[in-house]
Motif scaffolding. Structure first.
Motif, PDB file in Angstrom:
ATOM      1  N   ARG A  16     -73.351  37.952  87.743  1.00 21.44           N
ATOM      2  CA  ARG A  16     -74.620  38.122  88.456  1.00 21.44           C
ATOM      3  C   ARG A  16     -74.638  39.472  89.186  1.00 21.44           C
ATOM      4  O   ARG A  16     -75.611  40.229  89.112  1.00 21.44           O
ATOM      5  CB  ARG A  16     -74.838  36.966  89.425  1.00 21.44           C
ATOM      6  CG  ARG A  16     -76.190  36.952  90.102  1.00 21.44           C
ATOM      7  CD  ARG A  16     -76.411  35.722  90.980  1.00 21.44           C
ATOM      8  NE  ARG A  16     -75.356  35.535  91.980  1.00 21.44           N
ATOM      9  CZ  ARG A  16     -74.391  34.609  91.919  1.00 21.44           C
ATOM     10  NH1 ARG A  16     -74.337  33.765  90.906  1.00 21.44           N
ATOM     11  NH2 ARG A  16     -73.478  34.515  92.867  1.00 21.44           N
ATOM     12  N   LEU A  17     -73.558  39.783  89.886  1.00 19.72           N
ATOM     13  CA  LEU A  17     -73.470  41.067  90.584  1.00 19.72           C
ATOM     14  C   LEU A  17     -73.541  42.239  89.603  1.00 19.72           C
ATOM     15  O   LEU A  17     -74.204  43.250  89.870  1.00 19.72           O
ATOM     16  CB  LEU A  17     -72.170  41.137  91.406  1.00 19.72           C
ATOM     17  CG  LEU A  17     -72.099  40.231  92.632  1.00 19.72           C
ATOM     18  CD1 LEU A  17     -70.668  40.167  93.160  1.00 19.72           C
ATOM     19  CD2 LEU A  17     -73.058  40.715  93.718  1.00 19.72           C
ATOM     20  N   TRP A  18     -72.864  42.099  88.469  1.00 17.32           N
ATOM     21  CA  TRP A  18     -72.874  43.142  87.439  1.00 17.32           C
ATOM     22  C   TRP A  18     -74.299  43.345  86.928  1.00 17.32           C
ATOM     23  O   TRP A  18     -74.785  44.466  86.835  1.00 17.32           O
ATOM     24  CB  TRP A  18     -71.935  42.739  86.318  1.00 17.32           C
ATOM     25  CG  TRP A  18     -71.686  43.778  85.262  1.00 17.32           C
ATOM     26  CD1 TRP A  18     -72.372  44.943  85.046  1.00 17.32           C
ATOM     27  CD2 TRP A  18     -70.674  43.748  84.269  1.00 17.32           C
ATOM     28  NE1 TRP A  18     -71.850  45.628  83.985  1.00 17.32           N
ATOM     29  CE2 TRP A  18     -70.805  44.916  83.485  1.00 17.32           C
ATOM     30  CE3 TRP A  18     -69.675  42.843  83.955  1.00 17.32           C
ATOM     31  CZ2 TRP A  18     -69.963  45.204  82.415  1.00 17.32           C
ATOM     32  CZ3 TRP A  18     -68.836  43.133  82.884  1.00 17.32           C
ATOM     33  CH2 TRP A  18     -68.977  44.295  82.125  1.00 17.32           C
ATOM     34  N   ARG A  19     -74.941  42.240  86.591  1.00 19.59           N
ATOM     35  CA  ARG A  19     -76.319  42.299  86.080  1.00 19.59           C
ATOM     36  C   ARG A  19     -77.253  42.974  87.089  1.00 19.59           C
ATOM     37  O   ARG A  19     -78.154  43.719  86.720  1.00 19.59           O
ATOM     38  CB  ARG A  19     -76.811  40.890  85.759  1.00 19.59           C
ATOM     39  CG  ARG A  19     -78.197  40.838  85.139  1.00 19.59           C
ATOM     40  CD  ARG A  19     -78.718  39.419  84.973  1.00 19.59           C
ATOM     41  NE  ARG A  19     -78.891  38.809  86.285  1.00 19.59           N
ATOM     42  CZ  ARG A  19     -78.315  37.658  86.665  1.00 19.59           C
ATOM     43  NH1 ARG A  19     -77.552  36.984  85.840  1.00 19.59           N
ATOM     44  NH2 ARG A  19     -78.521  37.171  87.872  1.00 19.59           N
ATOM     45  N   ASP A  20     -76.996  42.731  88.386  1.00 19.77           N
ATOM     46  CA  ASP A  20     -77.835  43.310  89.441  1.00 19.77           C
ATOM     47  C   ASP A  20     -77.442  44.745  89.798  1.00 19.77           C
ATOM     48  O   ASP A  20     -78.000  45.328  90.734  1.00 19.77           O
ATOM     49  CB  ASP A  20     -77.785  42.429  90.698  1.00 19.77           C
ATOM     50  CG  ASP A  20     -78.423  41.063  90.467  1.00 19.77           C
ATOM     51  OD1 ASP A  20     -79.187  40.903  89.487  1.00 19.77           O
ATOM     52  OD2 ASP A  20     -78.142  40.148  91.276  1.00 19.77           O
ATOM     53  N   GLY A  21     -76.462  45.297  89.074  1.00 19.89           N
ATOM     54  CA  GLY A  21     -76.059  46.683  89.302  1.00 19.89           C
ATOM     55  C   GLY A  21     -75.172  46.887  90.516  1.00 19.89           C
ATOM     56  O   GLY A  21     -74.964  48.018  90.953  1.00 19.89           O
ATOM     57  N   GLN A  22     -74.619  45.819  91.046  1.00 17.94           N
ATOM     58  CA  GLN A  22     -73.732  45.907  92.209  1.00 17.94           C
ATOM     59  C   GLN A  22     -72.280  45.955  91.716  1.00 17.94           C
ATOM     60  O   GLN A  22     -71.504  45.016  91.906  1.00 17.94           O
ATOM     61  CB  GLN A  22     -73.981  44.717  93.137  1.00 17.94           C
ATOM     62  CG  GLN A  22     -75.394  44.679  93.687  1.00 17.94           C
ATOM     63  CD  GLN A  22     -75.609  43.484  94.596  1.00 17.94           C
ATOM     64  OE1 GLN A  22     -74.743  43.150  95.404  1.00 17.94           O
ATOM     65  NE2 GLN A  22     -76.768  42.850  94.456  1.00 17.94           N
ATOM     66  N   ALA A  26     -69.005  43.560  92.372  1.00 23.30           N
ATOM     67  CA  ALA A  26     -68.538  42.780  91.222  1.00 23.30           C
ATOM     68  C   ALA A  26     -67.051  43.038  90.978  1.00 23.30           C
ATOM     69  O   ALA A  26     -66.285  42.109  90.715  1.00 23.30           O
ATOM     70  CB  ALA A  26     -69.351  43.122  89.976  1.00 23.30           C
ATOM     71  N   LEU A  27     -66.649  44.300  91.094  1.00 16.61           N
ATOM     72  CA  LEU A  27     -65.237  44.649  90.910  1.00 16.61           C
ATOM     73  C   LEU A  27     -64.366  43.971  91.970  1.00 16.61           C
ATOM     74  O   LEU A  27     -63.295  43.442  91.655  1.00 16.61           O
ATOM     75  CB  LEU A  27     -65.058  46.166  90.944  1.00 16.61           C
ATOM     76  CG  LEU A  27     -63.653  46.694  90.692  1.00 16.61           C
ATOM     77  CD1 LEU A  27     -63.129  46.273  89.323  1.00 16.61           C
ATOM     78  CD2 LEU A  27     -63.635  48.216  90.827  1.00 16.61           C
ATOM     79  N   ASN A  28     -64.829  43.953  93.209  1.00 12.71           N
ATOM     80  CA  ASN A  28     -64.081  43.265  94.274  1.00 12.71           C
ATOM     81  C   ASN A  28     -63.952  41.772  93.967  1.00 12.71           C
ATOM     82  O   ASN A  28     -62.893  41.176  94.203  1.00 12.71           O
ATOM     83  CB  ASN A  28     -64.762  43.473  95.633  1.00 12.71           C
ATOM     84  CG  ASN A  28     -64.611  44.893  96.136  1.00 12.71           C
ATOM     85  OD1 ASN A  28     -63.694  45.606  95.749  1.00 12.71           O
ATOM     86  ND2 ASN A  28     -65.539  45.312  96.980  1.00 12.71           N
ATOM     87  N   ALA A  29     -65.017  41.175  93.435  1.00 13.68           N
ATOM     88  CA  ALA A  29     -64.977  39.749  93.093  1.00 13.68           C
ATOM     89  C   ALA A  29     -63.987  39.496  91.954  1.00 13.68           C
ATOM     90  O   ALA A  29     -63.272  38.487  91.953  1.00 13.68           O
ATOM     91  CB  ALA A  29     -66.374  39.255  92.727  1.00 13.68           C
ATOM     92  N   VAL A  30     -63.921  40.415  90.982  1.00 14.04           N
ATOM     93  CA  VAL A  30     -62.940  40.273  89.893  1.00 14.04           C
ATOM     94  C   VAL A  30     -61.529  40.404  90.445  1.00 14.04           C
ATOM     95  O   VAL A  30     -60.632  39.658  90.053  1.00 14.04           O
ATOM     96  CB  VAL A  30     -63.183  41.300  88.758  1.00 14.04           C
ATOM     97  CG1 VAL A  30     -62.079  41.227  87.715  1.00 14.04           C
ATOM     98  CG2 VAL A  30     -64.521  41.077  88.090  1.00 14.04           C
ATOM     99  N   ASP A  31     -61.321  41.357  91.359  1.00 15.66           N
ATOM    100  CA  ASP A  31     -60.006  41.499  92.002  1.00 15.66           C
ATOM    101  C   ASP A  31     -59.559  40.179  92.619  1.00 15.66           C
ATOM    102  O   ASP A  31     -58.395  39.784  92.492  1.00 15.66           O
ATOM    103  CB  ASP A  31     -60.039  42.588  93.079  1.00 15.66           C
ATOM    104  CG  ASP A  31     -59.943  43.995  92.522  1.00 15.66           C
ATOM    105  OD1 ASP A  31     -59.378  44.168  91.421  1.00 15.66           O
ATOM    106  OD2 ASP A  31     -60.426  44.920  93.196  1.00 15.66           O
ATOM    107  N   GLU A  32     -60.487  39.484  93.282  1.00 13.25           N
ATOM    108  CA  GLU A  32     -60.169  38.191  93.897  1.00 13.25           C
ATOM    109  C   GLU A  32     -59.813  37.145  92.834  1.00 13.25           C
ATOM    110  O   GLU A  32     -58.847  36.400  92.988  1.00 13.25           O
ATOM    111  CB  GLU A  32     -61.341  37.701  94.752  1.00 13.25           C
ATOM    112  CG  GLU A  32     -61.477  38.430  96.063  1.00 13.25           C
ATOM    113  CD  GLU A  32     -60.217  38.349  96.923  1.00 13.25           C
ATOM    114  OE1 GLU A  32     -59.688  37.230  97.114  1.00 13.25           O
ATOM    115  OE2 GLU A  32     -59.750  39.409  97.387  1.00 13.25           O
TER     116      GLU A  32
END
Length: 198
Positions: A16-22, A26-32
């Motif tokens: 969702r974050l990726w799709r919204d251009g954030q 999104a990268l921080n969420a993947v790190d988690e």
């Protein structure tokens, strides 16, 4: 946070974050997510893609390449990571020769995955007594298996086909039974066309 449900929720958030251009969020969420699932190849591919899109870089492009290579190590037969590496090699490294090789490996893996799925579907369709549909899936798998054999440089000893099959539209199709799927294809042919065994 290691349940399948929490993984799906986390992945949905990332996408969702990726799709919204954030991209940074999104990268921080993947790190988690990677703290709980460090061996998940899909996360490595997503991570590498997001590193390339960072607004404020915290990781290098070399880190992205390493993540793609790690994803390939984790799941050798999956086409996604090696195809993504092909894009990286083409667009970031500007190395079309290496990119072409990566894409070839990805296509070969995808083709084998598709053959496996088509053969499984053909067998299931046979059990449902849907012979024409099963035959169509078998013909598709035969075609792809022949392409796969040719792409590996295997040439048949002569031009004579092992199998002639009339497809549901009435056209004759000729195939060689070669490669790692030959026995499964032969088994399905025996079920679909029992007169072949005579």
């Amino acid at each position: 946070m290691t349940s399948t449900h929490s993984f799906k929720q986390g992945l949905s958030k990332v996408l969702r974050l990726w799709r919204d251009g954030q991209f940074d969020r999104a990268l921080n969420a993947v790190d988690e997510l990677m703290k709980s699932w460090p061996g998940n190849p899909r996360l490595h591919v997503i991570w590498a893609s997001l590193v390339q899109l960072q607004d404020q870089p915290t990781y290098s492009l070399e880190d992205a390449r390493n993540a793609l290579e790690r994803a390939i190590e984790l799941e050798k037969d999956s086409p996604a990571a090696v195809i993504e590496l092909g894009h990286f090699l083409d667009n970031v490294d500007d190395d079309p020769k290496a990119a072409s090789k990566a894409f070839s490996e990805g296509v070969r893996s995808a083709r084998r995955l598709l053959i496996d799925g088509l053969l499984g579907q053909a067998k299931a369709l046979l059990q449902l007594e849907k012979r024409d549909e099963a035959l169509q899936r078998l013909i598709e798998s035969l075609y792809l298996a022949n392409v796969d054999s040719t792409s590996e440089g295997r040439k048949p000893p002569n031009g004579t086909p092992d199998v002639l099959v009339r497809d549901p539209t009435g056209h004759m199709q000729a195939f060689q039974l070669k490669g790692s799927f030959a026995m499964r294809i032969e088994d399905l042919l025996q079920e679909l066309l029992p007169q072949r065994s005579a």
